[in-house]
Design a protein around this motif. Structure first.
Motif, mmCIF file in Angstrom:
data_model
loop_
_atom_site.group_PDB
_atom_site.id
_atom_site.type_symbol
_atom_site.label_atom_id
_atom_site.label_comp_id
_atom_site.label_asym_id
_atom_site.label_seq_id
_atom_site.Cartn_x
_atom_site.Cartn_y
_atom_site.Cartn_z
ATOM 1 N N SER A 229 -8.359 -4.075 -4.706
ATOM 2 C CA SER A 229 -7.400 -3.301 -5.492
ATOM 3 C C SER A 229 -6.639 -2.320 -4.614
ATOM 4 N N HIS A 230 -5.364 -2.145 -4.927
ATOM 5 C CA HIS A 230 -4.492 -1.242 -4.179
ATOM 6 C C HIS A 230 -3.859 -0.265 -5.174
ATOM 7 N N PRO A 231 -4.243 1.027 -5.136
ATOM 8 C CA PRO A 231 -3.682 1.998 -6.086
ATOM 9 C C PRO A 231 -2.201 2.253 -5.835
ATOM 10 N N LEU A 232 -1.467 2.444 -6.925
ATOM 11 C CA LEU A 232 -0.038 2.751 -6.834
ATOM 12 C C LEU A 232 0.155 4.208 -7.236
ATOM 13 N N HIS A 233 -0.003 5.121 -6.276
ATOM 14 C CA HIS A 233 0.218 6.539 -6.544
ATOM 15 C C HIS A 233 1.702 6.878 -6.496
ATOM 16 N N ALA A 234 2.434 6.196 -5.647
ATOM 17 C CA ALA A 234 3.854 6.476 -5.455
ATOM 18 C C ALA A 234 4.515 5.193 -4.950
ATOM 19 N N ASN A 235 5.733 5.326 -4.401
ATOM 20 C CA ASN A 235 6.412 4.156 -3.856
ATOM 21 C C ASN A 235 5.510 3.441 -2.862
ATOM 22 N N LEU A 236 5.442 2.124 -2.986
ATOM 23 C CA LEU A 236 4.594 1.329 -2.101
ATOM 24 C C LEU A 236 5.444 0.249 -1.444
ATOM 25 N N ALA A 237 5.560 0.337 -0.120
ATOM 26 C CA ALA A 237 6.286 -0.689 0.634
ATOM 27 C C ALA A 237 5.344 -1.850 0.917
ATOM 28 N N VAL A 238 5.858 -3.069 0.767
ATOM 29 C CA VAL A 238 5.063 -4.279 0.959
ATOM 30 C C VAL A 238 5.693 -5.110 2.069
ATOM 31 N N GLY A 239 4.891 -5.578 3.016
ATOM 32 C CA GLY A 239 5.439 -6.421 4.072
ATOM 33 C C GLY A 239 4.514 -6.528 5.263
ATOM 34 N N ARG A 240 5.052 -7.086 6.351
ATOM 35 C CA ARG A 240 4.285 -7.257 7.582
ATOM 36 C C ARG A 240 4.448 -6.099 8.549
ATOM 37 N N ALA A 241 5.378 -5.174 8.262
ATOM 38 C CA ALA A 241 5.606 -4.034 9.154
ATOM 39 C C ALA A 241 4.360 -3.150 9.202
ATOM 40 N N ASP A 242 4.102 -2.568 10.367
ATOM 41 C CA ASP A 242 2.895 -1.762 10.553
ATOM 42 C C ASP A 242 2.836 -0.558 9.622
ATOM 43 N N ASP A 243 3.998 -0.042 9.216
ATOM 44 C CA ASP A 243 4.003 1.149 8.370
ATOM 45 C C ASP A 243 4.050 0.817 6.881
ATOM 46 N N ALA A 244 3.892 -0.455 6.521
ATOM 47 C CA ALA A 244 3.892 -0.837 5.108
ATOM 48 C C ALA A 244 2.658 -0.281 4.418
ATOM 49 N N GLY A 245 2.830 0.238 3.203
ATOM 50 C CA GLY A 245 1.689 0.733 2.454
ATOM 51 C C GLY A 245 0.744 -0.383 2.061
#
Length: 255
Positions: A138-154
């Motif tokens: 499970s991944h909590p959604l507290h705020a904007n969540l970026a999705v992807g392969r980039a290292d800084d993606a949430g």
């Protein structure tokens, strides 16, 4: 084991905060766990994360942050004693003193008791993986969540079908806004490719072939309505039945 920590604001912009393991959104948004008002503080300015192996800071694009006087962005590790510049507001991450003697111990204890205890809030929505290697996670959604392969993606996803900046999820009062960020293989809501659409509890969100279920903690998950099942006999069976009825009817006439 990670020592207990607290966030101290020398300028008095906020009472010192006791920190437990978890994630803390910092910004001017009233829903943030650490609400700061000041010039340059964004609604979603940064996210402080405390885990078993230490602390880290995630800084979204567009936020101005400094650590020990140096401008930083992305995801960085923090250490006790680091000074944080949050859009002009100064803070320091410190370890709570576990042992001391005499008057010094009393002063430290009083300061820690006076600190505001902050605990991670239960997120309004959670993204639960229903496929792939992360099944059940499970991944909590507290705020904007970026999705992807980039290292800084949430939400960091691996796979050739995932773009570096694949999608963005934004929780709101009516659900979660799902935005595709121009990915090559698409973002899907309940099997339909979307560019920008609202997802609600129970909906399935897919990034390429990686599927997730949107769940609202504490709320019963919607159950799909069961459609009555009608048994369909093979066509040959129907013909045989009709022929049998015709034979029975013929025999009755002969009698």
């Amino acid at each position: 084991m990670q020592d207990a920590m607290k966030l101290v604001f020398p300028g008095g912009e906020h009472p010192q905060l006791l920190l437990d393991r978890g994630s803390y959104r910092i910004g001017s948004d009233p829903q943030a766990q650490v609400v700061l008002a000041g010039e340059g503080v964004q609604p979603e300015h940064a996210e402080l994360q405390l885990g078993p192996h230490g602390a880290s800071l995630r800084i979204p694009a567009g936020s101005m942050m400094e650590v020990n006087g140096r401008k930083v962005d992305g995801l960085i590790a923090l250490r006790a004693g680091d000074a944080l510049g949050i859009g002009g507001v100064q803070a320091r991450l410190v370890v709570m003193q576990q042992a001391a003697t005499g008057a010094a111990s009393a002063r430290l204890h009083a300061a820690d008791v006076a600190a505001t205890a902050v605990r991670p809030v239960v997120p309004r929505y959670v993204l639960r993986a229903v496929s792939g290697d992360g099944f059940g996670r499970s991944h909590p959604l507290h705020a904007n969540l970026a999705v992807g392969r980039a290292d800084d993606a949430g939400l960091l996803l691996a796979g050739d079908g995932i773009s570096r900046q694949h999608a963005r999820l934004t929780p709101g009062d009516d659900g979660v806004m799902v935005e595709d960020l121009g990915s090559a293989n698409g973002t899907y809501l309940n099997g339909q490719r979307v560019t920008r659409e609202i997802a609600r509890q129970g909906d399935e969100i897919s990034f390429d072939t990686q599927r997730f279920r949107l769940v609202a903690p504490g709320q019963p998950e919607p159950v799909a309505a069961l459609q009555p099942q009608v048994a369909h006999a093979p066509r040959g069976a129907w013909l045989f039945a009709l022929l049998a009825l015709a034979v029975v009817a013929g025999l009755a006439l002969i009698r």
